[in-house]
Design a protein around this motif. Structure first.
Motif, PDB file in Angstrom:
ATOM      1  N   ALA A 135       0.826  -1.213   0.000  1.00 44.79           N
ATOM      2  CA  ALA A 135       0.000   0.000   0.000  1.00 44.79           C
ATOM      3  C   ALA A 135       0.858   1.260   0.000  1.00 44.79           C
ATOM      4  O   ALA A 135       0.536   2.238  -0.676  1.00 44.79           O
ATOM      5  CB  ALA A 135      -0.927  -0.010   1.205  1.00 44.79           C
ATOM      6  N   ALA A 136       1.963   1.237   0.729  1.00 42.74           N
ATOM      7  CA  ALA A 136       2.850   2.405   0.750  1.00 42.74           C
ATOM      8  C   ALA A 136       3.490   2.625  -0.613  1.00 42.74           C
ATOM      9  O   ALA A 136       3.628   3.761  -1.068  1.00 42.74           O
ATOM     10  CB  ALA A 136       3.920   2.236   1.817  1.00 42.74           C
ATOM     11  N   GLU A 137       3.877   1.542  -1.273  1.00 48.05           N
ATOM     12  CA  GLU A 137       4.443   1.670  -2.615  1.00 48.05           C
ATOM     13  C   GLU A 137       3.406   2.194  -3.602  1.00 48.05           C
ATOM     14  O   GLU A 137       3.713   3.024  -4.458  1.00 48.05           O
ATOM     15  CB  GLU A 137       4.984   0.314  -3.093  1.00 48.05           C
ATOM     16  CG  GLU A 137       6.206  -0.150  -2.342  1.00 48.05           C
ATOM     17  CD  GLU A 137       7.414   0.729  -2.582  1.00 48.05           C
ATOM     18  OE1 GLU A 137       7.635   1.174  -3.720  1.00 48.05           O
ATOM     19  OE2 GLU A 137       8.138   0.983  -1.599  1.00 48.05           O
ATOM     20  N   ALA A 138       2.181   1.720  -3.485  1.00 49.60           N
ATOM     21  CA  ALA A 138       1.114   2.197  -4.372  1.00 49.60           C
ATOM     22  C   ALA A 138       0.818   3.672  -4.113  1.00 49.60           C
ATOM     23  O   ALA A 138       0.594   4.443  -5.047  1.00 49.60           O
ATOM     24  CB  ALA A 138      -0.147   1.355  -4.173  1.00 49.60           C
ATOM     25  N   ALA A 139       0.842   4.072  -2.846  1.00 49.02           N
ATOM     26  CA  ALA A 139       0.561   5.477  -2.507  1.00 49.02           C
ATOM     27  C   ALA A 139       1.666   6.405  -2.978  1.00 49.02           C
ATOM     28  O   ALA A 139       1.417   7.574  -3.267  1.00 49.02           O
ATOM     29  CB  ALA A 139       0.368   5.616  -1.000  1.00 49.02           C
ATOM     30  N   SER A 140       2.889   5.904  -3.059  1.00 40.08           N
ATOM     31  CA  SER A 140       4.000   6.760  -3.476  1.00 40.08           C
ATOM     32  C   SER A 140       4.070   6.924  -4.991  1.00 40.08           C
ATOM     33  O   SER A 140       4.903   7.664  -5.487  1.00 40.08           O
ATOM     34  CB  SER A 140       5.321   6.202  -2.947  1.00 40.08           C
ATOM     35  OG  SER A 140       5.634   4.989  -3.587  1.00 40.08           O
ATOM     36  N   ARG A 155       4.355   4.310  -7.351  1.00 41.10           N
ATOM     37  CA  ARG A 155       5.186   3.322  -8.038  1.00 41.10           C
ATOM     38  C   ARG A 155       4.402   2.583  -9.120  1.00 41.10           C
ATOM     39  O   ARG A 155       4.947   2.221 -10.149  1.00 41.10           O
ATOM     40  CB  ARG A 155       5.737   2.333  -7.029  1.00 41.10           C
ATOM     41  CG  ARG A 155       6.601   1.282  -7.655  1.00 41.10           C
ATOM     42  CD  ARG A 155       7.231   0.409  -6.634  1.00 41.10           C
ATOM     43  NE  ARG A 155       8.053  -0.591  -7.286  1.00 41.10           N
ATOM     44  CZ  ARG A 155       9.017  -1.224  -6.718  1.00 41.10           C
ATOM     45  NH1 ARG A 155       9.297  -0.988  -5.463  1.00 41.10           N
ATOM     46  NH2 ARG A 155       9.710  -2.114  -7.359  1.00 41.10           N
ATOM     47  N   TYR A 156       3.126   2.351  -8.879  1.00 36.50           N
ATOM     48  CA  TYR A 156       2.296   1.603  -9.815  1.00 36.50           C
ATOM     49  C   TYR A 156       1.351   2.547 -10.545  1.00 36.50           C
ATOM     50  O   TYR A 156       0.993   3.595 -10.030  1.00 36.50           O
ATOM     51  CB  TYR A 156       1.469   0.555  -9.067  1.00 36.50           C
ATOM     52  CG  TYR A 156       2.304  -0.392  -8.237  1.00 36.50           C
ATOM     53  CD1 TYR A 156       3.145  -1.306  -8.841  1.00 36.50           C
ATOM     54  CD2 TYR A 156       2.260  -0.359  -6.849  1.00 36.50           C
ATOM     55  CE1 TYR A 156       3.921  -2.176  -8.082  1.00 36.50           C
ATOM     56  CE2 TYR A 156       3.023  -1.220  -6.088  1.00 36.50           C
ATOM     57  CZ  TYR A 156       3.851  -2.119  -6.712  1.00 36.50           C
ATOM     58  OH  TYR A 156       4.620  -2.970  -5.963  1.00 36.50           O
ATOM     59  N   PRO A 157       0.917   2.177 -11.766  1.00 38.24           N
ATOM     60  CA  PRO A 157      -0.082   3.001 -12.458  1.00 38.24           C
ATOM     61  C   PRO A 157      -1.395   3.026 -11.677  1.00 38.24           C
ATOM     62  O   PRO A 157      -1.671   2.151 -10.858  1.00 38.24           O
ATOM     63  CB  PRO A 157      -0.262   2.320 -13.818  1.00 38.24           C
ATOM     64  CG  PRO A 157       0.479   1.047 -13.768  1.00 38.24           C
ATOM     65  CD  PRO A 157       1.338   1.036 -12.561  1.00 38.24           C
ATOM     66  N   ARG A 158      -2.206   4.022 -11.942  1.00 40.56           N
ATOM     67  CA  ARG A 158      -3.424   4.245 -11.160  1.00 40.56           C
ATOM     68  C   ARG A 158      -4.354   3.036 -11.093  1.00 40.56           C
ATOM     69  O   ARG A 158      -4.818   2.681  -9.994  1.00 40.56           O
ATOM     70  CB  ARG A 158      -4.163   5.465 -11.695  1.00 40.56           C
ATOM     71  CG  ARG A 158      -5.434   5.709 -10.943  1.00 40.56           C
ATOM     72  CD  ARG A 158      -6.085   7.006 -11.325  1.00 40.56           C
ATOM     73  NE  ARG A 158      -6.301   7.723 -10.091  1.00 40.56           N
ATOM     74  CZ  ARG A 158      -6.024   8.977  -9.887  1.00 40.56           C
ATOM     75  NH1 ARG A 158      -5.540   9.699 -10.844  1.00 40.56           N
ATOM     76  NH2 ARG A 158      -6.254   9.528  -8.740  1.00 40.56           N
ATOM     77  N   ALA A 191      -2.827   0.553  -8.697  1.00 41.16           N
ATOM     78  CA  ALA A 191      -2.806   1.089  -7.340  1.00 41.16           C
ATOM     79  C   ALA A 191      -4.186   1.033  -6.697  1.00 41.16           C
ATOM     80  O   ALA A 191      -4.317   0.715  -5.513  1.00 41.16           O
ATOM     81  CB  ALA A 191      -2.282   2.522  -7.343  1.00 41.16           C
ATOM     82  N   VAL A 192      -5.233   1.310  -7.468  1.00 42.40           N
ATOM     83  CA  VAL A 192      -6.595   1.263  -6.927  1.00 42.40           C
ATOM     84  C   VAL A 192      -6.952  -0.170  -6.554  1.00 42.40           C
ATOM     85  O   VAL A 192      -7.507  -0.435  -5.482  1.00 42.40           O
ATOM     86  CB  VAL A 192      -7.611   1.857  -7.933  1.00 42.40           C
ATOM     87  CG1 VAL A 192      -9.039   1.561  -7.515  1.00 42.40           C
ATOM     88  CG2 VAL A 192      -7.397   3.344  -8.078  1.00 42.40           C
ATOM     89  N   GLY A 193      -6.615  -1.117  -7.418  1.00 45.14           N
ATOM     90  CA  GLY A 193      -6.890  -2.526  -7.119  1.00 45.14           C
ATOM     91  C   GLY A 193      -6.139  -3.009  -5.892  1.00 45.14           C
ATOM     92  O   GLY A 193      -6.707  -3.696  -5.025  1.00 45.14           O
ATOM     93  N   LEU A 194      -4.873  -2.651  -5.791  1.00 46.49           N
ATOM     94  CA  LEU A 194      -4.089  -3.031  -4.620  1.00 46.49           C
ATOM     95  C   LEU A 194      -4.639  -2.390  -3.353  1.00 46.49           C
ATOM     96  O   LEU A 194      -4.692  -3.023  -2.298  1.00 46.49           O
ATOM     97  CB  LEU A 194      -2.624  -2.640  -4.813  1.00 46.49           C
ATOM     98  CG  LEU A 194      -1.820  -3.469  -5.802  1.00 46.49           C
ATOM     99  CD1 LEU A 194      -0.447  -2.846  -6.012  1.00 46.49           C
ATOM    100  CD2 LEU A 194      -1.697  -4.897  -5.328  1.00 46.49           C
TER     101      LEU A 194
END
Length: 76
Positions: free
Chosen positions: A13-18, A20-23, A26-29
């Motif tokens: 979740a921290a990586e997605a919030a920063s 690192r992943y496309p939107r 990140a939403v799915g994660l």
């Protein structure tokens, strides 16, 4: 094992919030991690805050200095 699951979820979740992943990823994660509950949310916020502080240079003073090359025995 429960702590490991929450820690991995918080890291993702921290990586997605920063960013690192496309939107869409990140939403799915984020949706998956939100199912883990409050402990993961708290670890995520702590990890994200730590990462932002580290990027801002808050811990530069704590990092060790490069070790000077030591002289070997017999070198003068």
């Amino acid at each position: 094992m429960n702590l490991l699951v929450h820690a991995v979820g918080a890291w993702i979740a921290a990586e997605a919030a920063s960013g690192r992943y496309p939107r869409p990823v990140a939403v799915g994660l984020s949706m998956l991690v939100s199912r883990l509950g409050a402990p993961t949310v708290m670890m995520t916020l702590a990890a994200f805050a730590f990462k932002r502080l580290n990027q801002a240079g808050a811990f530069e003073r704590l990092k060790s200095n490069p070790v000077e090359s030591r002289r070997r025995i017999g070198d003068a």
